[in-house]
Motif scaffolding. Structure first.
Motif, PDB file in Angstrom:
ATOM      1  N   GLU A  37     -12.519   5.796  35.062  1.00  0.00           N
ATOM      2  CA  GLU A  37     -13.557   5.348  36.000  1.00  0.00           C
ATOM      3  C   GLU A  37     -14.948   5.296  35.375  1.00  0.00           C
ATOM      4  N   GLY A  40     -15.458   2.196  33.645  1.00  0.00           N
ATOM      5  CA  GLY A  40     -15.349   1.003  34.478  1.00  0.00           C
ATOM      6  C   GLY A  40     -14.051   0.257  34.267  1.00  0.00           C
ATOM      7  N   LEU A  41     -12.995   0.982  33.860  1.00  0.00           N
ATOM      8  CA  LEU A  41     -11.710   0.350  33.578  1.00  0.00           C
ATOM      9  C   LEU A  41     -10.616   0.873  34.487  1.00  0.00           C
ATOM     10  N   THR A  42      -9.704  -0.017  34.845  1.00  0.00           N
ATOM     11  CA  THR A  42      -8.467   0.396  35.489  1.00  0.00           C
ATOM     12  C   THR A  42      -7.475   0.693  34.366  1.00  0.00           C
ATOM     13  N   ARG A  80     -11.396 -10.224  34.717  1.00  0.00           N
ATOM     14  CA  ARG A  80     -12.245  -9.090  35.119  1.00  0.00           C
ATOM     15  C   ARG A  80     -12.923  -8.438  33.912  1.00  0.00           C
ATOM     16  N   ALA A  84     -16.936  -8.290  33.170  1.00  0.00           N
ATOM     17  CA  ALA A  84     -17.604  -7.019  32.855  1.00  0.00           C
ATOM     18  C   ALA A  84     -18.312  -7.076  31.501  1.00  0.00           C
ATOM     19  N   HIS A  86     -16.800  -7.315  28.453  1.00  0.00           N
ATOM     20  CA  HIS A  86     -16.086  -6.621  27.373  1.00  0.00           C
ATOM     21  C   HIS A  86     -15.273  -7.542  26.468  1.00  0.00           C
TER      22      HIS A  86
END
Length: 157
Positions: A37, A40-42, A80, A84, A86
């Motif tokens: 978290e 910012g990643l699942t 996604r 973000a 990345h």
């Protein structure tokens, strides 16, 4: 001991490999969640980033094969991650039919924070590192055996 005590019900839930793997997978992913978290990643996005940190740039096709995910599942993850900041998706210069995925400076920098995740997972699981390595080897063997079963979906080998 009675003879019937040795006979196990082949349909008993607790005897099912699929059940043990499913519950273990959910449990381990839950251990990762609070660690990912702050980045910012699942968990699925983390797997994509792991592959890219190791081998970027990769075509979407190669990334799909490496992660054993169909492109329809992978595409929203990449969108996604791109939103973000990345990763970057671009047409491959060598083959315009291919979409290449590369890391941005932000994605590359995120790797430093991610270095803290594996030891934190080991600590939270409270398992010996050698035991986890043996488990990984056994699961890799299961994956190989399952992928060798005739009729497996294409791209999952």
């Amino acid at each position: 001991m009675r003879e019937e005590d040795d006979i196990r019900d082949p349909l008993a839930l607790e005897e099912q490999v699929c059940f043990a793997l499913s519950v273990a997978a959910r449990g381990v992913v839950a251990v990762y969640k609070p660690l990912l978290e702050p980045l910012g990643l699942t968990h699925p996005q983390y797997l994509v980033m792991l592959a890219l940190w190791q081998r970027a740039p990769l075509s979407v096709k190669d990334l799909s094969r490496l992660l054993q995910l169909d492109p329809g599942t992978l595409s929203p993850l990449l969108k996604r991650l791109e939103a973000a900041g990345h990763v970057r998706r671009e047409r491959d210069r060598g083959d315009e039919r291919l979409l290449a995925v590369s890391l941005t400076p932000s994605g590359t920098a995120l790797r430093e924070q991610a270095l803290l995740i594996p030891p934190a997972v080991v600590e939270r699981l409270g398992m010996d590192l050698d035991e986890l390595r043996r488990l990984h080897a056994a699961l890799t063997e299961v994956i190989g055996a399952a992928n060798a079963v005739p009729g497996q979906p294409a791209g999952m080998d």
